[in-house]
Write a protein that holds these residues in place. Structure first.
Motif, PDB file in Angstrom:
ATOM      1  N   VAL A  16       8.720  15.660  51.319  1.00 31.43           N
ATOM      2  CA  VAL A  16       7.361  15.989  50.880  1.00 31.43           C
ATOM      3  C   VAL A  16       6.443  16.149  52.087  1.00 31.43           C
ATOM      4  N   ILE A  17       6.550  15.243  53.051  1.00 27.79           N
ATOM      5  CA  ILE A  17       5.722  15.335  54.252  1.00 27.79           C
ATOM      6  C   ILE A  17       6.034  16.615  55.018  1.00 27.79           C
ATOM      7  N   VAL A  20       4.484  19.613  53.345  1.00 29.50           N
ATOM      8  CA  VAL A  20       3.046  19.718  53.628  1.00 29.50           C
ATOM      9  C   VAL A  20       2.826  20.262  55.038  1.00 29.50           C
ATOM     10  N   TYR A  23       3.600  23.894  55.042  1.00 28.80           N
ATOM     11  CA  TYR A  23       2.527  24.650  54.400  1.00 28.80           C
ATOM     12  C   TYR A  23       1.341  24.847  55.351  1.00 28.80           C
ATOM     13  N   VAL A  24       0.987  23.793  56.073  1.00 29.18           N
ATOM     14  CA  VAL A  24      -0.157  23.858  56.997  1.00 29.18           C
ATOM     15  C   VAL A  24       0.148  24.806  58.151  1.00 29.18           C
ATOM     16  N   ILE A  32       8.738  26.253  51.215  1.00 29.41           N
ATOM     17  CA  ILE A  32       7.993  25.124  50.649  1.00 29.41           C
ATOM     18  C   ILE A  32       8.627  24.701  49.326  1.00 29.41           C
ATOM     19  N   ILE A  36      10.325  21.059  48.399  1.00 24.18           N
ATOM     20  CA  ILE A  36       9.871  20.264  47.247  1.00 24.18           C
ATOM     21  C   ILE A  36      11.042  19.988  46.301  1.00 24.18           C
TER      22      ILE A  36
END
Length: 134
Positions: A16-17, A20, A23-24, A32, A36
């Motif tokens: 999950v980290i 993120v 995504y950033v 992504i 997930i």
């Protein structure tokens, strides 16, 4: 077994980290989504191991660093000696995959066959309880 579920839950949190962070940084949606889904899979395995550990108890010999190999001997569970149910499950799953190519009507028929064969496989060794009226 205590560390097993923590390992998988930690792996789920890590995915999950990383999703993120990805995504950033500007990653595409497929990456992504994959991360997930990997997090969900690791979380499901961690939950299953945690639930099984909670059900059988904490005092298992594999968690004791001073245990002998013979301490873990005994019955491991029930395993079916022979079963024909995996065959219809595999055939109906294959028919369902082919139905996605051939047509929706075959997918629906194969889905029904798949549900019936999975129910048959899961309940193969269930014995009905007979209540007598004596």
């Amino acid at each position: 077994m205590k560390a097993n579920w923590k390992l998988f839950v930690g792996l789920s949190v890590f995915y999950v980290i990383m999703a993120v962070v990805y995504y950033v940084v500007g990653g595409e949606a497929v990456g992504i989504t994959g991360m997930i889904l990997a997090a969900c899979l690791a979380g499901m395995v961690g939950f299953y191991i945690w639930f099984t550990q909670k059900r059988i108890g904490f005092d298992i010999p594999s968690d004791d660093l001073n245990a002998e190999i013979a301490d873990d001997a005994g019955e491991l569970g029930f395993y079916s000696p022979h079963s024909w149910w995996p065959l219809p499950v595999a055939l109906s799953a294959t028919a369902m995959g082919l139905g996605l190519i051939i047509g929706w009507w075959l997918t629906l028929i194969a889905l029904g066959a798949l549900v019936i064969s999975i129910i048959g496989m899961v309940t193969e060794y269930e014995k009905p309880v007979h209540i007598s009226s004596h």
